[in-house]
Design a protein around this motif. Structure first.
Motif, PDB file in Angstrom:
ATOM      1  N   ASP A 223       0.817  -1.217   0.000  1.00  0.00           N
ATOM      2  CA  ASP A 223       0.000   0.000   0.000  1.00  0.00           C
ATOM      3  C   ASP A 223       0.845   1.258   0.000  1.00  0.00           C
ATOM      4  OD1 ASP A 223      -2.447  -1.393   0.096  1.00  0.00           O
ATOM      5  OD2 ASP A 223      -2.322  -1.597   2.276  1.00  0.00           O
ATOM      6  N   SER A 224       2.124   1.136   0.333  1.00  0.00           N
ATOM      7  CA  SER A 224       3.005   2.298   0.444  1.00  0.00           C
ATOM      8  C   SER A 224       3.769   2.530  -0.854  1.00  0.00           C
ATOM      9  CB  SER A 224       4.006   2.094   1.596  1.00  0.00           C
ATOM     10  OG  SER A 224       3.341   1.914   2.810  1.00  0.00           O
ATOM     11  N   GLY A 225       4.230   3.772  -1.004  1.00  0.00           N
ATOM     12  CA  GLY A 225       5.124   4.067  -2.113  1.00  0.00           C
ATOM     13  C   GLY A 225       4.622   5.141  -3.034  1.00  0.00           C
ATOM     14  N   GLU A 226       5.417   5.384  -4.069  1.00  0.00           N
ATOM     15  CA  GLU A 226       5.084   6.381  -5.075  1.00  0.00           C
ATOM     16  C   GLU A 226       4.065   5.827  -6.061  1.00  0.00           C
ATOM     17  OE1 GLU A 226       8.782   7.627  -3.214  1.00  0.00           O
ATOM     18  OE2 GLU A 226       7.999   5.727  -3.942  1.00  0.00           O
ATOM     19  N   PRO A 227       3.207   6.686  -6.585  1.00  0.00           N
ATOM     20  CA  PRO A 227       2.280   6.236  -7.626  1.00  0.00           C
ATOM     21  C   PRO A 227       3.006   6.088  -8.963  1.00  0.00           C
ATOM     22  CG  PRO A 227       2.028   8.575  -7.303  1.00  0.00           C
ATOM     23  CD  PRO A 227       3.023   8.108  -6.266  1.00  0.00           C
ATOM     24  N   THR A 228       2.365   5.414  -9.889  1.00  0.00           N
ATOM     25  CA  THR A 228       2.846   5.378 -11.268  1.00  0.00           C
ATOM     26  C   THR A 228       2.243   6.571 -11.995  1.00  0.00           C
ATOM     27  OG1 THR A 228       2.905   2.961 -11.213  1.00  0.00           O
ATOM     28  CG2 THR A 228       2.997   4.016 -13.373  1.00  0.00           C
ATOM     29  N   LEU A 229       3.092   7.403 -12.562  1.00  0.00           N
ATOM     30  CA  LEU A 229       2.650   8.606 -13.270  1.00  0.00           C
ATOM     31  C   LEU A 229       2.860   8.396 -14.764  1.00  0.00           C
ATOM     32  CD1 LEU A 229       1.659  11.551 -13.254  1.00  0.00           C
ATOM     33  CD2 LEU A 229       4.030  12.253 -12.838  1.00  0.00           C
ATOM     34  N   ILE A 230       1.788   8.456 -15.532  1.00  0.00           N
ATOM     35  CA  ILE A 230       1.831   8.202 -16.971  1.00  0.00           C
ATOM     36  C   ILE A 230       1.426   9.475 -17.708  1.00  0.00           C
ATOM     37  CG2 ILE A 230       0.964   6.762 -18.854  1.00  0.00           C
ATOM     38  CD1 ILE A 230       0.197   4.692 -16.708  1.00  0.00           C
ATOM     39  N   LEU A 231       2.240   9.900 -18.647  1.00  0.00           N
ATOM     40  CA  LEU A 231       1.959  11.101 -19.433  1.00  0.00           C
ATOM     41  C   LEU A 231       1.551  10.693 -20.837  1.00  0.00           C
ATOM     42  CD1 LEU A 231       5.034  13.214 -18.297  1.00  0.00           C
ATOM     43  CD2 LEU A 231       2.739  13.201 -17.317  1.00  0.00           C
ATOM     44  N   ASP A 232       0.500  11.322 -21.371  1.00  0.00           N
ATOM     45  CA  ASP A 232       0.030  10.923 -22.697  1.00  0.00           C
ATOM     46  C   ASP A 232       0.853  11.600 -23.788  1.00  0.00           C
ATOM     47  OD1 ASP A 232      -0.950  13.492 -22.436  1.00  0.00           O
ATOM     48  OD2 ASP A 232      -2.901  13.054 -23.356  1.00  0.00           O
ATOM     49  N   THR A 233       2.130  11.256 -23.787  1.00  0.00           N
ATOM     50  CA  THR A 233       3.015  11.734 -24.832  1.00  0.00           C
ATOM     51  C   THR A 233       3.919  10.603 -25.268  1.00  0.00           C
ATOM     52  OG1 THR A 233       4.596  13.469 -25.471  1.00  0.00           O
ATOM     53  CG2 THR A 233       4.857  12.524 -23.288  1.00  0.00           C
ATOM     54  N   SER A 234       4.246  10.588 -26.545  1.00  0.00           N
ATOM     55  CA  SER A 234       5.124   9.578 -27.101  1.00  0.00           C
ATOM     56  C   SER A 234       5.866  10.191 -28.268  1.00  0.00           C
ATOM     57  CB  SER A 234       4.307   8.363 -27.572  1.00  0.00           C
ATOM     58  OG  SER A 234       5.157   7.312 -27.979  1.00  0.00           O
ATOM     59  N   GLN A 235       6.986   9.589 -28.630  1.00  0.00           N
ATOM     60  CA  GLN A 235       7.735  10.107 -29.762  1.00  0.00           C
ATOM     61  C   GLN A 235       7.105   9.573 -31.033  1.00  0.00           C
ATOM     62  OE1 GLN A 235      11.870  10.273 -29.318  1.00  0.00           O
ATOM     63  NE2 GLN A 235      12.237  11.085 -31.349  1.00  0.00           N
ATOM     64  N   LEU A 236       6.321  10.451 -31.701  1.00  0.00           N
ATOM     65  CA  LEU A 236       5.528  10.009 -32.842  1.00  0.00           C
ATOM     66  C   LEU A 236       6.318  10.025 -34.148  1.00  0.00           C
ATOM     67  CD1 LEU A 236       2.167  11.773 -32.015  1.00  0.00           C
ATOM     68  CD2 LEU A 236       2.926   9.486 -31.420  1.00  0.00           C
ATOM     69  N   THR A 237       7.280  10.900 -34.258  1.00  0.00           N
ATOM     70  CA  THR A 237       8.165  10.917 -35.428  1.00  0.00           C
ATOM     71  C   THR A 237       9.577  11.146 -34.918  1.00  0.00           C
ATOM     72  OG1 THR A 237       8.090  13.307 -35.824  1.00  0.00           O
ATOM     73  CG2 THR A 237       6.315  11.977 -36.794  1.00  0.00           C
ATOM     74  N   ASN A 238      10.534  11.058 -35.828  1.00  0.00           N
ATOM     75  CA  ASN A 238      11.917  11.243 -35.417  1.00  0.00           C
ATOM     76  C   ASN A 238      12.215  12.666 -34.976  1.00  0.00           C
ATOM     77  OD1 ASN A 238      13.436   8.874 -35.387  1.00  0.00           O
ATOM     78  ND2 ASN A 238      13.490   8.778 -37.607  1.00  0.00           N
ATOM     79  N   ASP A 239      11.380  13.629 -35.353  1.00  0.00           N
ATOM     80  CA  ASP A 239      11.707  15.016 -35.045  1.00  0.00           C
ATOM     81  C   ASP A 239      10.632  15.740 -34.239  1.00  0.00           C
ATOM     82  OD1 ASP A 239       9.760  15.205 -36.914  1.00  0.00           O
ATOM     83  OD2 ASP A 239      10.858  16.471 -38.314  1.00  0.00           O
ATOM     84  N   THR A 240       9.661  15.004 -33.690  1.00  0.00           N
ATOM     85  CA  THR A 240       8.585  15.681 -32.974  1.00  0.00           C
ATOM     86  C   THR A 240       8.174  14.925 -31.724  1.00  0.00           C
ATOM     87  OG1 THR A 240       7.708  16.530 -35.062  1.00  0.00           O
ATOM     88  CG2 THR A 240       6.270  16.671 -33.155  1.00  0.00           C
ATOM     89  N   ILE A 241       8.154  15.635 -30.608  1.00  0.00           N
ATOM     90  CA  ILE A 241       7.545  15.134 -29.383  1.00  0.00           C
ATOM     91  C   ILE A 241       6.605  16.225 -28.894  1.00  0.00           C
ATOM     92  CG2 ILE A 241       7.907  14.362 -27.021  1.00  0.00           C
ATOM     93  CD1 ILE A 241      10.635  13.429 -27.775  1.00  0.00           C
ATOM     94  N   TYR A 242       5.383  15.840 -28.586  1.00  0.00           N
ATOM     95  CA  TYR A 242       4.388  16.806 -28.157  1.00  0.00           C
ATOM     96  C   TYR A 242       4.322  16.875 -26.637  1.00  0.00           C
ATOM     97  CZ  TYR A 242       2.621  16.959 -32.940  1.00  0.00           C
ATOM     98  OH  TYR A 242       2.504  17.126 -34.282  1.00  0.00           O
ATOM     99  N   HIS A 243       3.937  18.047 -26.151  1.00  0.00           N
ATOM    100  CA  HIS A 243       3.692  18.179 -24.727  1.00  0.00           C
ATOM    101  C   HIS A 243       2.487  17.325 -24.337  1.00  0.00           C
ATOM    102  CE1 HIS A 243       6.373  21.645 -24.779  1.00  0.00           C
ATOM    103  NE2 HIS A 243       6.386  21.569 -23.465  1.00  0.00           N
TER     104      HIS A 243
END
Length: 472
Positions: A223-243
């Motif tokens: 029950d103890s510990g840090e939560p898992t934090l997931i951000l809805d971002t992924s590297q979609l192309t070689n030159d673009t990552i979105y906030h």
């Protein structure tokens, strides 16, 4: 002597050309962080209890399952893991001393955090379900053979993911699951943010730096510990990552299971935790693959000339704890598993922004894991979340899963190019390249023709047009 000198000069010149070529290739990479909203990723995780307004199966970025393990199996797993933990006192330069845990499993002699592999398909998962039902009435029915208690735990967890979480057009291609035990000290968690991948094939192919699993999961055993934090971002192309526009916060709760889209940037944050600082956080992490991942064949901890060395972790029967009788577990089970696909209606409110707390995100490889396609770009990431509000929700609903809408100013990235940085050379042999290509071609067959729905998204760059979505 002259011949040896010529050989040395030739090797040195070849090494110079190699690093010069690598530098030129990466220097030309332009990484952008656009201010416009992140394009919506096509979620493909599903659940029988989630439907849309048209009664079609709903898709979601994550699914939680409560009470996933029968109590007797849960207790046996905790006893096995806790007996493997040793504790030492750590005294940082500026902080007060705290206890740090390390863990070695007697079953194979490897560290708890080492990747292990089990062959397990969708057909196996269905048979595993049937075995349990038949064992209640037929004592002669033998269950699916597990080598030891820990494999029994992993298979019991994985059957739900293959049957209830992954859609059939994906799960039917799964060949097995890699797993590891995550041990950390509450308040001092060092699980840095990253994209899940088969590290044995990282950067084996130029167009696809990382090959993500088809599903990632965390099962909390405390029950103890840090939560898992997931951000809805992924590297979609070689030159673009979105906030990211959303942050999903999964608070820990004993016997809670979290399955999520492997493409997403995720980790744990030290400033946000529940329980008492110094408590042991115990969890099991799994990744599902369409073929055995190279990192479970080549050990990361034992290298010769900085190459992966063949050292798979095998169960030692004389040291392993045998499986328990699942017929008794099923008969005594009181709490049935509760499957909860993520639904934005589950949000309990919109916290006041003036009470948000800013903190720094630590990433793998000294800040170089966020821009996966450019290892020369070092990132410093800060974000802000309503930590007090999240903790208040967790006090009222232990193990809650929350979604928090992020504005442009809530996630900030500063980066610079480290031209003097030289990644440790990983000599990619033919096997790594062949495995990487085989993995990618399988993804080309599984996923529909569309950049954002693919896994990994960059896969479209290497897919022959006639293979896209051809094997659904």
């Amino acid at each position: 002597m002259i011949k040896q000198f010529v050989i040395v000069i030739t090797i040195a010149y070849a090494a110079h050309l190699y690093f010069q070529q690598a530098t030129n290739t990466l220097v030309n990479t332009t990484v952008l962080l656009p201010s416009e909203p992140h394009p919506e990723l096509n979620w493909y995780l599903t659940s029988g209890s989630a439907v849309t307004s048209t009664n079609a199966p709903a898709t979601t970025p994550l699914v939680t399952i409560e009470n996933i393990l029968p109590s007797k199996l849960l207790s046996a797993a905790l006893s096995e893991i806790q007996s493997s933990i040793t504790t030492t006192t750590i005294t940082p330069n500026k902080d007060s001393p705290y206890l740090k845990q390390s863990c070695t499993l007697a079953r194979d002699g490897g560290a708890c955090g080492d990747e292990r592999w089990i062959d397990f398909t969708h057909e196996d998962a269905l048979r595993y379900h049937d075995d349990f039902k038949q064992q209640n009435t037929n004592t002669s029915e033998k269950p699916l053979i597990e080598k030891d208690l820990m494999e029994q735990v992993i298979l019991h967890i994985s059957k739900y993911d293959l049957v209830h979480v992954l859609p059939h057009y994906v799960s039917k291609h799964v060949k097995g699951v890699s797993w590891r035990i995550l041990i950390s000290t509450t308040g001092h968690n060092h699980q840095k943010f990253h994209y899940d991948s088969d590290e044995g094939t990282n950067y084996a192919m130029k167009d696809v730096p990382l090959i993500t699993p088809v599903l990632s999961t965390v099962t909390y055993l405390s029950d103890s510990g840090e939560p898992t934090l997931i951000l809805d971002t992924s590297q979609l192309t070689n030159d673009t990552i979105y906030h990211p526009t959303n942050a999903y916060v999964s608070m820990p709760k004993k016997n809670k299971h979290l399955a999520f889209d492997s493409r997403l940037f995720h980790g744990s944050s030290g400033p946000l935790f529940v329980g008492k600082e110094g408590d042991v956080r115990i969890a099991i992490g799994t990744n599902f693959h369409t073929q055995r991942s190279l990192e479970t064949i080549y050990s990361k901890r034992h290298r010769l000339m900085k190459q992966y060395v063949h050292r798979p972790l095998e169960v030692r029967s004389e040291e392993a704890t045998p499986p328990i009788d699942m017929r008794e577990c099923v008969a005594e089970r009181e709490d049935e598993p509760v499957i909860k696909p993520w639904n934005t209606d589950d949000n309990v409110g919109d916290p006041l922004r003036e009470n948000w707390t800013s903190f720094q995100i630590k990433t793998n490889h000294q800040g170089r894991s966020f821009f996966a396609s450019d290892r020369y770009k070092k990132s410093n990431i800060t974000m802000q979340l309503p930590i007090d509000w999240i903790l208040e929700q967790a006090r009222h609903d232990m193990g809650c899963t929350l979604s928090i809408t992020l504005e442009r100013s809530d996630f900030n990235v500063s980066h610079h190019r480290d031209e003097n940085y030289r990644p440790k050379p990983k000599i990619r042999n033919k096997e790594a390249k062949l495995v990487a290509r085989e993995m990618l071609l399988k993804r080309c067959q599984i996923y529909p023709d569309g950049l954002l729905s693919m896994n990994p998204p960059l896969n479209v760059n290497v897919c022959p047009g006639q293979l896209l979505g051809s094997n659904r």
